[in-house]
Design an enzyme around this catalytic site. Structure first.
Site, PDB file in Angstrom:
ATOM      1  N   HIS A 187       0.868  -1.180   0.000  1.00  0.00           N
ATOM      2  CA  HIS A 187       0.000   0.000   0.000  1.00  0.00           C
ATOM      3  C   HIS A 187       0.908   1.234   0.000  1.00  0.00           C
ATOM      4  O   HIS A 187       2.017   1.192   0.537  1.00  0.00           O
ATOM      5  CB  HIS A 187      -0.851  -0.042   1.277  1.00  0.00           C
ATOM      6  CG  HIS A 187      -1.911   1.005   1.380  1.00  0.00           C
ATOM      7  ND1 HIS A 187      -1.644   2.291   1.767  1.00  0.00           N
ATOM      8  CD2 HIS A 187      -3.253   0.940   1.171  1.00  0.00           C
ATOM      9  CE1 HIS A 187      -2.779   2.983   1.790  1.00  0.00           C
ATOM     10  NE2 HIS A 187      -3.765   2.186   1.435  1.00  0.00           N
ATOM     11  N   ASP A 216       2.999  -4.642   7.944  1.00  0.00           N
ATOM     12  CA  ASP A 216       1.787  -3.838   7.798  1.00  0.00           C
ATOM     13  C   ASP A 216       0.617  -4.812   7.919  1.00  0.00           C
ATOM     14  O   ASP A 216       0.341  -5.591   7.000  1.00  0.00           O
ATOM     15  CB  ASP A 216       1.825  -3.155   6.425  1.00  0.00           C
ATOM     16  CG  ASP A 216       0.510  -2.461   6.088  1.00  0.00           C
ATOM     17  OD1 ASP A 216      -0.481  -2.666   6.808  1.00  0.00           O
ATOM     18  OD2 ASP A 216       0.488  -1.729   5.084  1.00  0.00           O
ATOM     19  N   GLN A 223      -4.566  -5.326   6.735  1.00  0.00           N
ATOM     20  CA  GLN A 223      -5.521  -6.250   6.094  1.00  0.00           C
ATOM     21  C   GLN A 223      -5.447  -7.658   6.671  1.00  0.00           C
ATOM     22  O   GLN A 223      -6.127  -8.556   6.179  1.00  0.00           O
ATOM     23  CB  GLN A 223      -5.266  -6.305   4.582  1.00  0.00           C
ATOM     24  CG  GLN A 223      -5.434  -4.979   3.872  1.00  0.00           C
ATOM     25  CD  GLN A 223      -6.870  -4.459   3.911  1.00  0.00           C
ATOM     26  OE1 GLN A 223      -7.819  -5.194   4.205  1.00  0.00           O
ATOM     27  NE2 GLN A 223      -7.030  -3.186   3.616  1.00  0.00           N
ATOM     28  N   LYS A 242     -10.433  -0.860   9.949  1.00  0.00           N
ATOM     29  CA  LYS A 242     -10.449  -2.023   9.043  1.00  0.00           C
ATOM     30  C   LYS A 242     -10.781  -3.304   9.808  1.00  0.00           C
ATOM     31  O   LYS A 242     -10.989  -4.350   9.214  1.00  0.00           O
ATOM     32  CB  LYS A 242      -9.103  -2.160   8.345  1.00  0.00           C
ATOM     33  CG  LYS A 242      -8.838  -0.951   7.441  1.00  0.00           C
ATOM     34  CD  LYS A 242      -7.692  -1.176   6.531  1.00  0.00           C
ATOM     35  CE  LYS A 242      -7.234   0.108   5.889  1.00  0.00           C
ATOM     36  NZ  LYS A 242      -8.095   0.513   4.755  1.00  0.00           N
ATOM     37  N   CYS A 268      -4.802   2.483  -3.674  1.00  0.00           N
ATOM     38  CA  CYS A 268      -3.575   3.029  -3.055  1.00  0.00           C
ATOM     39  C   CYS A 268      -2.419   2.049  -3.227  1.00  0.00           C
ATOM     40  O   CYS A 268      -1.590   1.866  -2.312  1.00  0.00           O
ATOM     41  CB  CYS A 268      -3.773   3.352  -1.577  1.00  0.00           C
ATOM     42  SG  CYS A 268      -4.926   4.680  -1.308  1.00  0.00           S
TER      43      CYS A 268
HETATM   44  C1  LIG Z   1      -2.375  -2.862   3.534  1.00  0.00           C
HETATM   45  C2  LIG Z   1      -2.710  -1.478   3.987  1.00  0.00           C
HETATM   46  N1  LIG Z   1      -1.793  -0.742   4.614  1.00  0.00           N
HETATM   47  C3  LIG Z   1      -2.044   0.494   5.057  1.00  0.00           C
HETATM   48  C4  LIG Z   1      -3.263   1.075   4.867  1.00  0.00           C
HETATM   49  C5  LIG Z   1      -3.497   2.458   5.381  1.00  0.00           C
HETATM   50  O1  LIG Z   1      -4.416   2.412   6.430  1.00  0.00           O
HETATM   51  P1  LIG Z   1      -4.959   3.763   7.093  1.00  0.00           P
HETATM   52  O2  LIG Z   1      -5.462   4.600   5.964  1.00  0.00           O
HETATM   53  O3  LIG Z   1      -6.039   3.286   8.000  1.00  0.00           O
HETATM   54  O4  LIG Z   1      -3.825   4.371   7.817  1.00  0.00           O
HETATM   55  C6  LIG Z   1      -4.254   0.375   4.198  1.00  0.00           C
HETATM   56  C7  LIG Z   1      -5.559   0.993   3.904  1.00  0.00           C
HETATM   57  O5  LIG Z   1      -6.221   0.658   2.946  1.00  0.00           O
HETATM   58  C8  LIG Z   1      -3.974  -0.944   3.756  1.00  0.00           C
HETATM   59  O6  LIG Z   1      -4.900  -1.664   3.128  1.00  0.00           O
END
Ligand SMILES: Cc1ncc(COP(=O)(O)O)c(C=O)c1O
Length: 423
Positions: free
Chosen positions: A140, A217, A220, A243, A381
């Protein structure tokens, strides 16, 4: 006013039911029970933001109605209650993630801020000119850009481990990219664009053999499977409340205590200090050193309640149920003539990214919305993933434990409608 003891009980109480019935939990999620464009809502955009159950909404409401005060500073009753609930939420999250100590759990705004914290604090301390930071091709943007900015600032090099056509990490290439200059590996546990579950245990093993720390990270991953940071052995783990059926604007950074202890503060101000004079400031102990200013108290408490709720549903049961549902969705959606799945890794969670021949993903998303089916269309993203597959965007249906086969059947019917319209 004395504090109420009323809790909103989960409507379902389905924890003891066998086999797991997703529909039994849906009553806890008021947002699922509505019509969109005159059709009952089918919510398949969980990877962007999942719905919130009543006990979490109630915990947040109760904070504002009964306990609204600042934490850690007050001697009065409301402040003490707020502090107790805030710190109990931290303990609940510590247990949920299997962390050794509650001081390893830092409240942030979400995954993005958690990664930025590590990039700024750990990164700036450890990454120098000529060093390397290793990420993967399915990150992401929030696990790319902070490292890219760090590397630019430090004149270091961002290395990217490639994937194969199915969306799996090419592990032999990944291993080759672990060099004597690698200072940190930052990699997603589950890909938001493809659903690939990375072999994170192996990744950590390979990195640790060379003394390299690993940030995962987990945005998900935590909504879909049991995560135990100590069993994984990761050094940092980042997640977002919204999420995993919790509130927006709150998330967690888990970090190993010895690493966090040695890291400088990320932001500065109130609460992160032990003492301040104009000559010198000394910093607070963990985790407060990384929680400058008044935190998002209500939503942190809401996140603690989210974890209690997920414990009642059962993460193992969630994982098993979603696994079956994803297999079903994959079978029926890929059987539609003109559909091409993007991301077909052997190990996947939650996500079905696809293209429909002759229909742009955004048009498809709009038509599905008219049918009451909420999916996401775009680059998610993760623009480098789109570039890899040579597409500008995909349609993405993403599952949560409350989704049913009927939801998938409605998705298939709505895709059929789009095909009719585009003839
Ligand atoms: C794999 C992953 N990392 C990071 C993020 C960023 O999350 P946030 O916008 O809640 O900080 C997302 C959001 O879609 C994501 O799917």
């Amino acid at each position: 006013m004395s504090r109420s003891t009323v809790h909103v009980a989960p409507v379902s109480g389905a924890a003891t039911m066998e086999p797991f019935d997703p529909a039994a939990w849906r009553g806890d999620f008021p947002a699922l029970n509505q019509q969109v464009h005159g059709k009952p809502l089918v919510y398949l955009d969980n990877a962007a933001t999942a719905q919130t159950p009543l006990p979490v909404i109630e915990a947040i409401r109760r904070f504002y109605v009964e306990d609204c005060a600042n934490v850690h500073r007050g001697v009065h009753e409301l402040s003490q209650r707020a502090t107790d609930d805030y710190e109990n939420a931290r303990l609940e999250i510590q247990k949920f993630l299997g962390a050794a100590d509650s001081s390893e759990i830092i409240f942030t705004r979400g995954t993005t801020e958690s990664i930025n914290l590590v990039a700024h604090s750990y990164g700036r301390t450890h990454v120098q000119a000529g060093d390397e930071v290793l990420i993967s091709a399915i990150e992401h943007h929030s696990n790319i850009v902070p490292w890219q900015m760090l590397c630019e600032e430090r004149r270091a090099r961002l290395r990217v481990a490639p994937i194969n056509e199915t969306g799996e990490l090419r592990m032999e290439e990944f291993e080759k990219l672990l060099t004597a200059r690698t200072r940190i590996v930052a990699i997603t546990h589950v890909s938001n664009a493809l659903g690939t579950i990375n072999p994170v245990k192996r990744i950590i093993e390979l990195a640790h053999k060379r003394g390299i720390p690993v940030l995962l990270d987990g945005a998900q991953a935590v909504p879909h499977m049991k995560v135990n940071v100590r069993e994984l052995g990761c050094d940092f783990y980042a997640l977002s409340g919204h999420k995993m059926f919790g509130p927006t604007g709150v998330g967690i950074l888990y970090g190993k205590r010895e690493l966090l202890q040695a890291m400088p503060p990320y932001q500065s101000g109130g609460d992160m200090i032990a003492s301040v004079t104009f000559e010198k400031t000394t910093y607070n102990t963990l985790p407060y050193k990384f929680e400058a200013g008044t935190p998002n108290i209500a939503d942190a408490i809401g996140l603690g309640e989210t974890v209690r709720y997920l414990n009642r549903v059962g993460m193992d049961r969630i994982a098993a149920s979603e696994h079956d549902l994803l297999a079903y969705a994959t079978k029926v959606v890929s059987a539609i003539p003109g559909v091409r799945l993007i991301g077909t890794a052997r190990e996947k969670a939650s996500v079905l990214s696809f293209l429909l021949e002759g229909v742009h993903a955004h048009d498809l998303g709009t038509i599905l919305d008219r049918e009451g089916v909420a999916i996401r269309a775009g680059h998610h993203c993760a623009q480098p993933v789109m570039d890899f597959y040579g597409v500008p965007a995909t349609a993405r249906a993403s599952l949560a434990f409350y989704n049913t086969r009927e939801d998938i059947d409605r998705l298939v019917a709505a895709i059929g409608k789009a095909k009719e319209l585009f003839g």
